[in-house]
Design a protein around this motif. Structure first.
Motif, PDB file in Angstrom:
ATOM      1  N   UNK A  40     -11.333 -13.659  19.258  1.00  0.00           N
ATOM      2  CA  UNK A  40     -10.829 -12.190  19.071  1.00  0.00           C
ATOM      3  C   UNK A  40      -9.348 -12.085  19.603  1.00  0.00           C
ATOM      4  N   UNK A  41      -8.495 -12.208  18.660  1.00  0.00           N
ATOM      5  CA  UNK A  41      -7.068 -11.895  19.030  1.00  0.00           C
ATOM      6  C   UNK A  41      -6.823 -10.718  19.548  1.00  0.00           C
ATOM      7  N   UNK A  42      -7.788  -9.563  19.268  1.00  0.00           N
ATOM      8  CA  UNK A  42      -7.130  -8.303  19.551  1.00  0.00           C
ATOM      9  C   UNK A  42      -7.061  -8.011  21.034  1.00  0.00           C
ATOM     10  N   UNK A  43      -7.935  -8.965  21.932  1.00  0.00           N
ATOM     11  CA  UNK A  43      -7.700  -8.663  23.186  1.00  0.00           C
ATOM     12  C   UNK A  43      -6.436  -9.167  23.870  1.00  0.00           C
ATOM     13  N   UNK A  44      -5.764  -9.963  23.302  1.00  0.00           N
ATOM     14  CA  UNK A  44      -4.386 -10.501  23.483  1.00  0.00           C
ATOM     15  C   UNK A  44      -3.168  -9.238  22.909  1.00  0.00           C
ATOM     16  N   UNK A  47      -4.312  -5.867  23.804  1.00  0.00           N
ATOM     17  CA  UNK A  47      -4.680  -5.521  25.184  1.00  0.00           C
ATOM     18  C   UNK A  47      -3.966  -6.026  26.363  1.00  0.00           C
ATOM     19  N   UNK A  48      -4.195  -7.353  26.803  1.00  0.00           N
ATOM     20  CA  UNK A  48      -3.511  -8.051  27.878  1.00  0.00           C
ATOM     21  C   UNK A  48      -2.289  -8.551  27.514  1.00  0.00           C
ATOM     22  N   UNK A  49      -1.947  -8.554  26.387  1.00  0.00           N
ATOM     23  CA  UNK A  49      -0.587  -8.909  26.056  1.00  0.00           C
ATOM     24  C   UNK A  49      -0.148 -10.552  25.951  1.00  0.00           C
ATOM     25  N   UNK A  54      -4.646 -12.924  30.006  1.00  0.00           N
ATOM     26  CA  UNK A  54      -5.980 -13.165  29.877  1.00  0.00           C
ATOM     27  C   UNK A  54      -6.878 -14.148  30.551  1.00  0.00           C
ATOM     28  N   UNK A  55      -5.875 -15.196  30.745  1.00  0.00           N
ATOM     29  CA  UNK A  55      -6.661 -16.317  31.574  1.00  0.00           C
ATOM     30  C   UNK A  55      -6.462 -15.994  33.044  1.00  0.00           C
ATOM     31  N   UNK A  56      -5.690 -15.182  33.637  1.00  0.00           N
ATOM     32  CA  UNK A  56      -5.644 -14.674  35.042  1.00  0.00           C
ATOM     33  C   UNK A  56      -6.930 -13.760  35.122  1.00  0.00           C
TER      34      UNK A  56
END
Length: 69
Positions: A40-44, A47-49, A54-56
Motif C-alpha cells: 500500500x504505497x498510499x501510506x507513504x 501519509x507519513x512521507x 513508516x518504520x519508526x
C-alpha cells in the motif's frame, strides 16, 4: 503472523489491523516498512512521507492502517 497482526476493520478501501508484537528493532521495522509500502504505497505517498517515518511508527503503534484511493 510474525507480529501478531489481526484485521480489526475491513471496508472497500481500508484495512486496519491490531498488532500484538510490533517490530522491536530498526532493522525489522525497515523490512516491515518496505513490505507495507509494496502492499500500500498510499501510506507513504499520502501519509507519513518516508519509509523511515513508516518504520519508526511501526515500532510504537499497535495499529496498522492501509488505504487506497
Amino acid at each position: 503472523d510474525q507480529y501478531g497482526a489481526v484485521p480489526a476493520c475491513i471496508v472497500a478501501d481500508i484495512i486496519e489491523a491490531i498488532v500484538e508484537r510490533p517490530p522491536d528493532s530498526k532493522e525489522k521495522s525497515m523490512m516491515l516498512a518496505r513490505e507495507q509500502f509494496v502492499y500500500c504505497a498510499d501510506i507513504v505517498y499520502q501519509g507519513v512521507e518516508t519509509l523511515e517515518n513508516l518504520a519508526a511508527g511501526s515500532m510504537v503503534s499497535k495499529v496498522w492502517f492501509f488505504w487506497w484511493d
